[in-house]
Design an enzyme around this catalytic site. Sequence first.
Site, mmCIF file in Angstrom:
data_model
loop_
_atom_site.group_PDB
_atom_site.id
_atom_site.type_symbol
_atom_site.label_atom_id
_atom_site.label_comp_id
_atom_site.label_asym_id
_atom_site.label_seq_id
_atom_site.Cartn_x
_atom_site.Cartn_y
_atom_site.Cartn_z
ATOM 1 N N LYS A 98 14.475 -61.434 -14.553
ATOM 2 C CA LYS A 98 13.923 -60.176 -15.045
ATOM 3 C C LYS A 98 12.558 -59.841 -14.441
ATOM 4 C CE LYS A 98 16.268 -59.187 -19.343
ATOM 5 N NZ LYS A 98 16.097 -58.675 -20.718
ATOM 6 N N LYS A 127 26.956 -57.725 -11.690
ATOM 7 C CA LYS A 127 27.671 -57.481 -12.932
ATOM 8 C C LYS A 127 27.497 -56.018 -13.336
ATOM 9 C CE LYS A 127 24.095 -58.646 -16.332
ATOM 10 N NZ LYS A 127 23.759 -59.465 -17.515
ATOM 11 N N LYS A 176 23.920 -51.131 -17.140
ATOM 12 C CA LYS A 176 23.452 -49.764 -17.334
ATOM 13 C C LYS A 176 22.310 -49.417 -16.390
ATOM 14 C CE LYS A 176 21.978 -46.433 -20.805
ATOM 15 N NZ LYS A 176 21.706 -46.161 -22.217
#
Length: 372
Positions: free
Chosen positions: A148, A237, A240
């Site tokens: 992240k 993957k 959104k």
Amino acid sequence: MLRKSRFIGNARMLHKSVKRTDYKLHRTDIPARSTIFSLIQPTGTFHLGNYLGAVRVWKDLCDLKQPDTKLLFGTADLHAITVPKPNTSEFRRYRQEAIASILSIGIDPTRAIVFHQSQVAQHTELHWLLSTITPMGSLNRMTQWKSKSNLKDLNDADAVGAVKLGLFSYPVLQAADILLYKSTHVPVGDDQAQHLELTRDIAQRFNTLYNREFFQLPTTILAPTKRILSLANTAKKMSKSDPNQNALIYLNDEPDVISRKIRKAVTDSVSHEFKYDPVLRPGVANLINVISGVQRKSIEDVEKDIAKYHSHQDFKNYVTEVLVEELRDPREKFMKYMKEPQYLEEITKSGAESASEIAEQNMKTIKEIMGF
């Protein structure tokens, strides 16, 4: 005892702590007096990866609930701000859409406690208590903060130094979420399995330190569906955050939108047969995996069903039909709930009150054990 034919245990885990569901749970798979807990980040409307990889099993659990079973589901909105959300109106809308999505897939708020994590103050209180017994080395091995924060070089002192504390300690808060309710089972996607290992480690550390078997080591329940990949790039993957919105299917997508996205989905040049080969034919394999997850069928059974198709158009039309039918009810319910914001607020307020009662009772015992 759980039937071996229905669950595959991970031999590396202690206490048979990881189980993978086989298509659908049955009542005998959940022991009596279980407490089942899971949260999902409020990134708005669920997409197909969220649905098949994590939250549909919540619906199965809700349908199977026994009087002595506790179910707690909701949004991990405190986790969500590990990536700052300066657009607060958008963040509030995402939280609302996440609750509407939870209800739209069939979670019954009279059978499950539905709430926002931030509504129960004990989550952060236990987070601090558990952080005092969690080694930095354990957190350093977690992959979430590295991915992240987009770290490319762990030896880059400046880049590592810029990582926010909340992102680094995210797994301790996740452990607190789970242990706060003395959860026995946690349904999650594959990408959260490492965090559940740490949760069990922290629980055991607490029990050993205070010589009390207070926390039960929670069992991870993994859905049978393999990770759903991007329709545009199978190296990633479904997410959104993908700038290409044709790469994912939302639960509230209209049939014509689903059809368009599936038509554009990457496949390959082979059209005389469609086989599951994630290495040589990742695009086709991803669509087969989608069908398998939606229909709750094995990959082998899906391959038999699609053996009659000899063109990409026919194959993709079939995928579209399967998805349109599966998502029809969730789409209609989502639109209905989004027109009832007061109802959504009432659901989470009531759920938070119920969750807080359980949390406060357990926190009282935890603090007594620790000498407070």
